[in-house]
Design a protein around this motif. Sequence first.
Motif, PDB file in Angstrom:
ATOM      1  N   LEU A  51       1.254  14.651 -37.327  1.00  0.00           N
ATOM      2  CA  LEU A  51       1.802  15.979 -37.595  1.00  0.00           C
ATOM      3  C   LEU A  51       2.116  16.652 -36.248  1.00  0.00           C
ATOM      4  O   LEU A  51       2.384  17.842 -36.227  1.00  0.00           O
ATOM      5  N   GLY A  52       1.924  16.040 -35.109  1.00  0.00           N
ATOM      6  CA  GLY A  52       2.216  16.581 -33.846  1.00  0.00           C
ATOM      7  C   GLY A  52       0.946  17.524 -33.494  1.00  0.00           C
ATOM      8  O   GLY A  52       1.419  18.669 -32.608  1.00  0.00           O
ATOM      9  N   LEU A  53       0.078  17.289 -33.766  1.00  0.00           N
ATOM     10  CA  LEU A  53      -1.260  18.335 -33.375  1.00  0.00           C
ATOM     11  C   LEU A  53      -1.904  18.051 -32.255  1.00  0.00           C
ATOM     12  O   LEU A  53      -1.750  16.819 -31.742  1.00  0.00           O
ATOM     13  N   LYS A  54      -2.497  18.933 -31.575  1.00  0.00           N
ATOM     14  CA  LYS A  54      -3.228  18.417 -30.248  1.00  0.00           C
ATOM     15  C   LYS A  54      -4.703  18.139 -30.811  1.00  0.00           C
ATOM     16  O   LYS A  54      -5.342  18.560 -31.431  1.00  0.00           O
ATOM     17  N   TYR A  55      -4.710  16.820 -30.435  1.00  0.00           N
ATOM     18  CA  TYR A  55      -5.925  15.855 -30.930  1.00  0.00           C
ATOM     19  C   TYR A  55      -7.004  15.685 -29.867  1.00  0.00           C
ATOM     20  O   TYR A  55      -6.559  15.060 -28.917  1.00  0.00           O
ATOM     21  N   GLU A  56      -8.090  16.035 -30.253  1.00  0.00           N
ATOM     22  CA  GLU A  56      -9.349  15.856 -29.269  1.00  0.00           C
ATOM     23  C   GLU A  56     -10.517  15.232 -29.754  1.00  0.00           C
ATOM     24  O   GLU A  56     -10.881  15.748 -31.127  1.00  0.00           O
ATOM     25  N   VAL A  57     -11.172  14.695 -29.101  1.00  0.00           N
ATOM     26  CA  VAL A  57     -12.616  14.140 -29.449  1.00  0.00           C
ATOM     27  C   VAL A  57     -13.757  14.789 -28.636  1.00  0.00           C
ATOM     28  O   VAL A  57     -13.561  14.520 -27.135  1.00  0.00           O
ATOM     29  N   ASP A  58     -14.864  15.263 -29.257  1.00  0.00           N
ATOM     30  CA  ASP A  58     -15.873  15.901 -28.360  1.00  0.00           C
ATOM     31  C   ASP A  58     -16.976  14.832 -28.090  1.00  0.00           C
ATOM     32  O   ASP A  58     -17.039  13.643 -28.613  1.00  0.00           O
ATOM     33  N   ALA A  59     -18.121  15.287 -27.431  1.00  0.00           N
ATOM     34  CA  ALA A  59     -19.095  14.415 -26.887  1.00  0.00           C
ATOM     35  C   ALA A  59     -19.978  14.108 -27.928  1.00  0.00           C
ATOM     36  O   ALA A  59     -20.981  13.092 -27.896  1.00  0.00           O
TER      37      ALA A  59
END
Length: 383
Positions: A51-59
């Motif tokens: 979807l072109g989203l900004k993707y991140e994973v936190d700690a």
Amino acid sequence: MHGRRESRIWDTLHSTADAAGATPDGGLRRLSCDDADKTARDHFAEEARALGLKYEVDAMGCQWATLPGERDDVAPIGVGSHLDSVQSGGRFDGPLGVFTGLEVVKVLRESGWTTFAPVAVVNWTNEEGARFPPGCMSSAVWAHKLDIAYAHACTDTADRTTTIGDELRRIGYMGTREVSYKTNPLSAHFEIVNTTPMDIRKDALVGAAKIVLEVERIGHASNGGMATVSLFKSSPQNFCNIPSSVDFSFSMQHPEPAVLQGMTGQIEDFVHKVAATHGLEVTDYSNVWSYDPSDFDAEAVACVESAAKEMGYSYQRLISHTGHDSIYTNMVVPTAMVFTPCRDGISHSPLEYASPENCSVGAQTVLGAVLKYDEILRKKYSK
């Protein structure tokens, strides 16, 4: 969201369940950070990137997928829930919220609508807490209500050597983004979930608890009897589910057979009454072990008493309410029992303790009783 979009949520929900944690009964077993959870997380990541989203994973392993808005300096509006389940869970609670978030973003994309604030879809790690208590772990860390070091050290209920930190690293979801509402804020948070209202619950544990109290009441009211609940197990065993079944056993004793029969009749009637009141089913009510009250052989008991008297030991006659092998030997041969006092009356416990002196007194009494009964046999067979 109707028609094709409604079907899209449904299809995503079930296709992900089928690929990650489906159970034969149509439910879901996807415990936090297990392999099924990793598969579901991977699917979320693929969808977010597609979807072109900004993707991140936190700690804490939370997945954040953000759709930009007109003002990216404004904290995003969050739509979040969780992908993990309890041990014997359903397919909807949690995953429906996450996939609803993705569907919201898809609809905004398809309609060409740009929101003022960004929209962030969040998969919160370990909401259920079924594998790694406590529940709502990552959101608690994000809200500064739980220390992240403490959270990372929380252990698996089935394997105390494994922590959630270990498992996040194993499945590749120990991210680097800080877990904090201050550095990773939201303007608001929306979640779709389901639950079971109190008035339609069929809580087997509540029913069993009432029966336990009734067993105790009957025991106290029996005037010389005893009643005890022993084995007790509710299922499923986790922090979130309403127990659907409880297996337990109880025992009742009384020296008078008629009174004992009345006690057992009372509790059986009560069990079925509780089941009817709470909409429960009694699947198995059976008498596993029973024996009639009986007196030990008078001659054998006299041997014990005589031995104790001759050695100057104090003693008293007792009614034993618990099961012993002597109950069965007494059915076919003369039998008597000697009870040695334990400290504070505690038995069948690591705290059980009989002094060396009392052990010796008990042994001496048994020896004396054996010798006295031996004399009885000598006279019997000498005739």
